[in-house]
Design an enzyme around this catalytic site. Structure first.
Site, PDB file in Angstrom:
ATOM      1  N   LYS A 121       1.024  -1.482   0.194  1.00  0.00           N
ATOM      2  CA  LYS A 121       0.171  -0.271  -0.057  1.00  0.00           C
ATOM      3  C   LYS A 121       1.393   1.249   0.068  1.00  0.00           C
ATOM      4  O   LYS A 121       0.600   2.006  -0.641  1.00  0.00           O
ATOM      5  CB  LYS A 121      -0.555   0.475   1.112  1.00  0.00           C
ATOM      6  CG  LYS A 121      -2.058  -1.210   1.408  1.00  0.00           C
ATOM      7  CD  LYS A 121      -2.777  -1.082   2.310  1.00  0.00           C
ATOM      8  CE  LYS A 121      -2.586  -1.171   4.538  1.00  0.00           C
ATOM      9  NZ  LYS A 121      -1.662  -2.791   4.005  1.00  0.00           N
ATOM     10  N   THR A 122       1.833   0.964   0.748  1.00  0.00           N
ATOM     11  CA  THR A 122       2.716   2.301   0.988  1.00  0.00           C
ATOM     12  C   THR A 122       3.133   2.625   0.099  1.00  0.00           C
ATOM     13  O   THR A 122       3.520   3.623  -0.840  1.00  0.00           O
ATOM     14  CB  THR A 122       3.503   2.060   2.415  1.00  0.00           C
ATOM     15  OG1 THR A 122       2.938   2.305   2.661  1.00  0.00           O
ATOM     16  CG2 THR A 122       4.523   3.429   2.284  1.00  0.00           C
ATOM     17  N   GLU A 165      -3.373   6.065   1.555  1.00  0.00           N
ATOM     18  CA  GLU A 165      -3.032   4.589   1.794  1.00  0.00           C
ATOM     19  C   GLU A 165      -4.811   3.931   2.854  1.00  0.00           C
ATOM     20  O   GLU A 165      -5.000   4.850   3.188  1.00  0.00           O
ATOM     21  CB  GLU A 165      -1.871   4.122   2.499  1.00  0.00           C
ATOM     22  CG  GLU A 165      -1.720   3.301   3.490  1.00  0.00           C
ATOM     23  CD  GLU A 165      -0.256   2.737   3.948  1.00  0.00           C
ATOM     24  OE1 GLU A 165      -0.213   1.872   4.750  1.00  0.00           O
ATOM     25  OE2 GLU A 165       0.686   3.488   3.208  1.00  0.00           O
TER      26      GLU A 165
END
Length: 464
Positions: A121-122, A165
């Protein structure tokens, strides 16, 4: 122009303001003009950065830190009910707002992209933030890690796009209403909150159901959990589904990934045309993250060739295979990987980027519950390294579980043929690694806890 400050957020107080997710929201609110205050357990660079923006940051938790005129108290799922500031908020009848609700309020009125998945995600959120900024679109973004270029995890932009995110760990990603959602993968994790894969799928289905009418789901065509999620939601009439990956059925198909040292060249087939671009970080999984970001940007109407070129400007996120330095011919790299899939991906990326180097890992398990459920798989992942040092479990928000220690990982690693050393005193690790490392080796500090602090110490020890 981006929206202003929600009324409830004019004078917010953040408990745990230094956390990755909390600090990002606090930064955006400060940049929008809110009078932000908060507290954290210890001093940090993040606390200093917030003060530089105008926020008030207290160190330690005490009832007196909460101002009587605060309009709300923002908390994450990690904040316990007996926190003195939270107790004081109850006494003053100050509304308590979960971090995800605060972030959702900042996204209102903007074209939002929410990036979800058990891993990646990051990185994917960061790739989008960098590329959209490079294209002059001035997005707002909130990320779970600091970008290597701008050096921040969040910013308020004047453009119409907000990239966030979306955290599944506590189901908080169900609060968002994105125009475009990315699901990179769906795996069992966060065992304190999810008892089974069925619960995980239900949670992701709820998240997907929050996409605005005629919005787009960008989802992996390769990862089995994501494929199953696609099967479950594909019949939603208001949803456009765009798959990406190496599968021949993918809508955005990866034709070829060519590693080149610490970069990769990626060729995709999009709308029947070949498009090639560079990803300036190593590893197949990062290349696939970039393709997900490309598909999401195209779903917002951004020309694919422009976006592909801009994605090449992404140079990484702190703690995602971040080079910390080199000493005595040994490179020290930091990895946030703490789930077996992430560990395997990063070790394979390092092996592909430096085929002749030995890889030495300093691994710190994160959470007792995760070790209990996935310790065997963590140990098997460590077999990809030439040698590993395994520390005690970093507890984070959890209390110990009887009988669960890093020995579970060490035994599994040795059963898989790995060379593993148990080290209980973290302070001795730099000396241990300096005794193991030889010129040309790569040292990878790995885990979501404070193992990241060891990298500079190893470099100092190697230098001396």
């Amino acid at each position: 122009m981006a929206p202003g400050i929600p009324a409830a957020m004019e004078r917010p107080h953040f408990i745990g303001i230094g956390g990755a997710g909390m600090s990002g929201i606090a930064k955006i609110l400060t940049q929008r003009g809110a009078k932000v205050a908060g507290s954290d357990s210890k001093e940090s660079a993040t606390a200093g950065a917030l003060r530089a923006l105008g926020a008030t940051v207290h160190i330690g938790h005490a009832a007196g830190h909460l101002a009587d005129d605060a309009t709300c108290v923002v908390v994450s799922s990690a904040i316990r009910d007996d926190n003195p500031e939270l107790v004081r908020a109850g006494e003053l009848s100050i509304p308590v707002v979960h971090r995800s609700d605060a972030l959702a309020s900042l996204m209102q009125g903007l074209r939002s992209i929410a990036v979800a998945g058990t891993h990646g995600k990051t990185t994917t959120t960061s790739m989008l933030a960098v590329a959209l900024t490079e294209l002059g679109l001035d997005p707002s973004y909130a990320i779970g890690g600091d970008l290597a270029g701008p050096g921040t995890n969040a910013t308020h932009g004047e453009g119409a796009i907000f990239v966030a995110e979306a955290d599944e760990s506590d189901r908080s990603f169900q609060k968002y209403d994105p125009e475009v959602a990315i699901v990179l993968n769906v795996e069992l994790d966060h065992h304190a909150n999810y008892a089974s894969m069925d619960e995980i799928y239900d949670s992701f289905e709820t998240f997907t159901g929050k996409i605005v009418p005629d919005g787009t789901l960008v989802v992996s065509a390769d990862q089995s959990g994501a494929v199953e999620l696609t099967r479950r939601v594909r019949d939603l009439s208001s949803l456009k589904v765009v798959t990406y990956g190496e599968s021949p059925t993918a809508d955005v198909r990866v034709h070829k990934i060519t590693p080149s040292g610490l970069t990769s060249e990626v060729t995709v087939v999009l709308n029947g045309k070949y498009l090639t671009f560079t990803v300036s970080v190593p590893g197949r999984h990062y290349a696939l993250n970039a393709v997900a970001a490309l598909a999401a940007g195209v779903a917002l109407g951004i020309p694919a060739h422009n976006l592909a070129s801009a994605l090449g400007k992404y140079t990484g996120v702190k703690r995602r295979l971040q080079l910390k330095g080199e000493a005595a011919g040994v490179q020290v790299i930091d990895s946030y990987a703490h789930h077996p899939t992430e560990m395997t991906a990063d070790l394979e990326a390092m092996r592909g980027a430096a085929t002749d180097a030995r890889i030495l890992v300093v691994f710190q398990p994160h959470l007792f519950s995760r070790t209990q459920e996935l310790g065997t798989e963590m140990g098997q992942a460590l077999a990809l390294a030439d040698a590993s040092v395994v520390l005690d479990i970093y507890p984070a928000r959890e209390d110990p579980i009887p009988g669960i220690t890093s020995t579970l990982i060490i035994d599994a690693a040795r059963s898989a043929g790995a060379d593993v050393t148990a080290v209980h005193d973290k302070a001795t690790v730099p000396e241990v690694i300096a005794g193991m490392a030889k010129p040309g080796d790569l040292v990878l500090t790995m885990g979501a806890g404070d193992v990241t602090d060891i990298g500079p110490q190893i470099l100092d020890h190697l230098s001396s």
